[in-house]
Motif scaffolding. Structure first.
Motif, PDB file in Angstrom:
ATOM      1  N   ALA A 105       9.820   2.680   0.683  1.00 48.73           N
ATOM      2  CA  ALA A 105       9.228   1.906  -0.409  1.00 48.73           C
ATOM      3  C   ALA A 105      10.246   0.975  -1.047  1.00 48.73           C
ATOM      4  N   GLY A 106      11.485   1.434  -1.180  1.00 46.84           N
ATOM      5  CA  GLY A 106      12.511   0.609  -1.817  1.00 46.84           C
ATOM      6  C   GLY A 106      12.686  -0.715  -1.110  1.00 46.84           C
ATOM      7  N   ALA A 107      12.733  -0.681   0.215  1.00 45.21           N
ATOM      8  CA  ALA A 107      12.898  -1.909   0.991  1.00 45.21           C
ATOM      9  C   ALA A 107      11.672  -2.801   0.866  1.00 45.21           C
ATOM     10  N   GLY A 112       9.540   6.593  -2.469  1.00 46.86           N
ATOM     11  CA  GLY A 112       8.504   7.003  -1.529  1.00 46.86           C
ATOM     12  C   GLY A 112       8.419   6.081  -0.337  1.00 46.86           C
ATOM     13  N   GLU A 113       7.204   5.909   0.147  1.00 37.77           N
ATOM     14  CA  GLU A 113       6.988   5.073   1.328  1.00 37.77           C
ATOM     15  C   GLU A 113       5.806   4.157   1.089  1.00 37.77           C
ATOM     16  N   MET A 114       5.784   3.081   1.848  1.00 35.97           N
ATOM     17  CA  MET A 114       4.647   2.170   1.882  1.00 35.97           C
ATOM     18  C   MET A 114       4.085   2.146   3.301  1.00 35.97           C
ATOM     19  N   LEU A 115       2.829   1.752   3.398  1.00 26.54           N
ATOM     20  CA  LEU A 115       2.207   1.532   4.706  1.00 26.54           C
ATOM     21  C   LEU A 115       2.231   0.038   5.013  1.00 26.54           C
ATOM     22  N   GLN A 116       2.832  -0.337   6.126  1.00 27.82           N
ATOM     23  CA  GLN A 116       2.828  -1.718   6.582  1.00 27.82           C
ATOM     24  C   GLN A 116       2.416  -1.749   8.044  1.00 27.82           C
ATOM     25  N   ASP A 117       1.312  -2.440   8.321  1.00 27.87           N
ATOM     26  CA  ASP A 117       0.786  -2.524   9.686  1.00 27.87           C
ATOM     27  C   ASP A 117       0.611  -1.134  10.294  1.00 27.87           C
ATOM     28  N   GLY A 118       0.163  -0.192   9.458  1.00 28.48           N
ATOM     29  CA  GLY A 118      -0.100   1.151   9.934  1.00 28.48           C
ATOM     30  C   GLY A 118       1.120   2.021  10.087  1.00 28.48           C
ATOM     31  N   VAL A 129       0.849  -1.187   0.000  1.00 27.96           N
ATOM     32  CA  VAL A 129       0.000   0.000   0.000  1.00 27.96           C
ATOM     33  C   VAL A 129       0.892   1.247   0.000  1.00 27.96           C
ATOM     34  N   PRO A 130       1.081   1.903  -1.135  1.00 27.25           N
ATOM     35  CA  PRO A 130       1.841   3.151  -1.146  1.00 27.25           C
ATOM     36  C   PRO A 130       1.262   4.164  -0.159  1.00 27.25           C
ATOM     37  N   TYR A 131       2.153   4.886   0.505  1.00 26.70           N
ATOM     38  CA  TYR A 131       1.733   5.929   1.445  1.00 26.70           C
ATOM     39  C   TYR A 131       1.352   7.163   0.629  1.00 26.70           C
ATOM     40  N   VAL A 132       0.064   7.500   0.672  1.00 24.14           N
ATOM     41  CA  VAL A 132      -0.445   8.607  -0.133  1.00 24.14           C
ATOM     42  C   VAL A 132      -1.169   9.591   0.784  1.00 24.14           C
ATOM     43  N   PRO A 133      -0.601  10.759   1.052  1.00 27.84           N
ATOM     44  CA  PRO A 133      -1.325  11.764   1.842  1.00 27.84           C
ATOM     45  C   PRO A 133      -2.641  12.141   1.165  1.00 27.84           C
ATOM     46  N   SER A 134      -3.647  12.414   1.968  1.00 31.38           N
ATOM     47  CA  SER A 134      -5.002  12.565   1.447  1.00 31.38           C
ATOM     48  C   SER A 134      -5.317  13.955   0.917  1.00 31.38           C
ATOM     49  N   GLN A 135      -4.510  14.952   1.248  1.00 30.39           N
ATOM     50  CA  GLN A 135      -4.825  16.320   0.857  1.00 30.39           C
ATOM     51  C   GLN A 135      -3.777  16.861  -0.111  1.00 30.39           C
ATOM     52  N   GLY A 136      -4.253  17.715  -1.040  1.00 29.12           N
ATOM     53  CA  GLY A 136      -3.312  18.370  -1.938  1.00 29.12           C
ATOM     54  C   GLY A 136      -3.690  18.304  -3.408  1.00 29.12           C
ATOM     55  N   SER A 137      -4.870  17.748  -3.722  1.00 28.51           N
ATOM     56  CA  SER A 137      -5.291  17.713  -5.115  1.00 28.51           C
ATOM     57  C   SER A 137      -6.511  18.599  -5.310  1.00 28.51           C
ATOM     58  N   VAL A 138      -6.536  19.323  -6.438  1.00 32.61           N
ATOM     59  CA  VAL A 138      -7.706  20.127  -6.790  1.00 32.61           C
ATOM     60  C   VAL A 138      -8.549  19.449  -7.863  1.00 32.61           C
ATOM     61  N   GLY A 139      -8.175  18.231  -8.241  1.00 34.05           N
ATOM     62  CA  GLY A 139      -8.993  17.471  -9.169  1.00 34.05           C
ATOM     63  C   GLY A 139      -8.970  17.978 -10.591  1.00 34.05           C
TER      64      GLY A 139
END
Length: 516
Positions: free
Chosen positions: A173-175, A162-168, A133-143
């Motif tokens: 991401a590379g690792a 970037g980063e991934m989400l693992q167990d919260g 699950v790529p770590y994707v911040p929820s704010q910052g798009s105007v669509g």
């Protein structure tokens, strides 16, 4: 091993999207899609090898589109694009949303109008299938210009930066890619732009809301019917002849749902004679008209989102028939924004009429039940303040229902001078669903309490099942007690599908959403 879902680009169904949302499928592509991907990539490669300026291939982006980029720097251009656009803030998007983003982007690119290599689509699918699950911040798009920031964060994870989400928890991401045996993606010409240009984040968020609201809406139908019986309301307003004269599909379907839910109720039969009330309050009588209109709105939203899930929304688009690369505006998420705004109104109205039903139940002058649904009113306050909570939540939803799509702000030095705000339009729906679910949880408690005062009379089979489901954990309230845990448990029944399963066992009913 999870079962495999063959993605037919441009032909995804709502059921398939639901299974991707739930995380119960591995994804793969048909061979025919690979031929289309390769053909469109050849067009981009010719543009990269040529001298003519082509947006997204050998030029800058947005207001910088007039800046030419040398052939030696084309890959760096794409890498810089991802790095510079990864500027999101806020809490991370839910895994269900990110799964949809990965799948929708892969399906869009696989239609063969984006000019990327096969490895780009394969990496998207590999990340999805590995459960990453790529770590994707929820704010910052105007669509508009696509959901740039969130899709950039998704892409940043694909390239290992970037980063991934693992167990919260956030992990490099590379690792995570290495551990899963996935090679980090190296971007070629146009590929960074193809990955971040598009409406996949706003579409995923809106689909997340649609699918999350489905059990809540089904629960609302069950609870609304239970309230009709608790208040000894009439089933006359659900007579099909009334609704056929109006011809609104959702209204006719909701009336049919209520007839099925109330069928065989001994409570209903008990007051066919001797009840001097001529008409019920609107919150009972007009449920088909109100909830049916909401259902029509949600069905329209489902159609729009299904089209968008199957669309190609990046820019420029590649046409292999004549080798043309044409700049357009499919990345503008106005269809999603308007659909999400319509969904917001529907979600708010389902909660609003539920709050009115609670107010009706606790008003002894209307419901003819004991004041505030307690037999010793005065010493006990009963559901007095539980209703206040419902009113507070309904009021919050009114503010949240303000349309996001009308609030455009120009960006990119006025090059991108009208935007959709679709990402927020869709993201705010989760808070509204939570509010409505809590209102319905309170109504479930109140309606069940109302039924207690009518014993030994029984409601219909379906409604007695709903009542018994609640009473498995929560006893009737014969005196004031700590109600917040009861509300939490009742709301869980609203959201987790327990009440939906009762609704879905009723035979011969039209489907809630669109046929797919």
């Amino acid at each position: 091993m999870l079962p495999t879902l063959l993605i037919q680009p441009g032909q995804l169904t709502l059921e398939q999207l639901q299974s991707i949302h739930a995380g119960v499928r591995q994804l793969t592509l048909p061979a025919s899609s690979r031929e289309l991907i390769r053909a469109s990539q050849k067009v981009v490669q010719r543009a990269a090898d040529g001298d003519a300026p082509v947006y997204g291939v050998n030029t800058g982006f947005g207001k910088l589109a007039n800046q030419r980029i040398s052939k030696a720097q084309l890959d760096t251009l794409q890498l810089n694009l991802i790095r510079s656009h990864s500027v999101g803030v806020g809490e991370p998007l839910a895994p269900e949303v990110v799964r949809l983003m990965l799948a929708l982007k892969a399906a869009s690119l696989a239609r063969g109008y984006s000019g990327v290599r096969e490895v780009v689509v394969d990496t998207l699918l590999a990340v999805h299938n590995a459960g990453l699950v790529p770590y994707v911040p929820s704010q910052g798009s105007v669509g508009a210009s696509g959901d740039l920031a969130p899709l950039a964060h998704m892409t940043l994870a694909l390239i290992g930066e970037g980063e991934m989400l693992q167990d919260g928890k956030r992990v490099p991401a590379g690792a995570a890619l290495k551990q899963a045996g996935i090679e980090a993606l190296a971007l070629g010409a146009k590929e960074g732009l193809a990955l971040i240009n598009g409406t996949q984040t706003s579409t995923a968020l809106a689909l997340h809301a649609l699918l999350s609201f489905e059990p809540v809406l089904e629960s609302a139908l069950v609870i609304g019917a239970l309230t009709v019986d608790a208040a000894r309301g009439s089933d006359g307003p659900f007579d099909p002849r009334i609704h056929e004269l109006r011809g609104q599909p959702g209204q006719m379907d909701v009336a049919q749902y209520y007839r099925a839910l109330l069928k065989g109720s001994a409570i209903r039969n008990s007051h066919l004679d001797g009840d001097d009330r001529v008409q019920d309050p609107y919150s009972l009588r007009c449920q088909p008209q109100v909830v049916g209109a909401c259902l029509d709105q949600l069905r329209h939203g489902a159609l729009v989102l299904l089209r968008e899930a199957n669309a190609v929304t990046d820019n420029p688009l590649v046409f292999t028939e004549d080798g043309a690369m044409i700049s357009g505006g499919n990345f503008h998420a106005e269809p999603v924004a308007l659909a999400a705004d319509g969904m917001a109104l529907a979600i708010a109205e389902v909660g609003a009429i539920a709050e009115r039903r609670i107010a009706m139940l606790i008003d002894s002058g209307v419901s003819r039940l004991p004041p505030f649904l307690t037999s010793d009113a005065g010493l006990n306050s009963g559901f007095m303040i539980a209703h206040v909570t419902a009113a507070a939540l309904a009021s919050e939803n009114k503010s949240l229902a303000h349309p996001a799509s009308v609030d455009s702000l120009p960006t990119s030095a006025n090059q991108e001078d009208h935007v959709s705000m679709a990402t927020f339009a869709a993201r705010r729906l989760q808070a509204m669903i939570s509010n409505t679910a809590n209102i319905l949880g309170i109504e479930l408690l109140a309606a069940a309490q109302g039924i207690e005062f009518l014993r030994p009379l029984q409601s219909s089979v379906a409604l007695e099942q709903a009542h018994a489901l609640l009473r498995q954990q929560i006893p009737a309230m014969d005196h004031d007690r700590f109600l917040a845990p009861d509300i939490e448990h009742a709301t869980t029944l609203v959201r987790n599908g327990a009440l939906s399963r009762i609704f879905r066992t009723l035979p011969g009913l039209p489907t809630l959403w669109i046929p797919t």
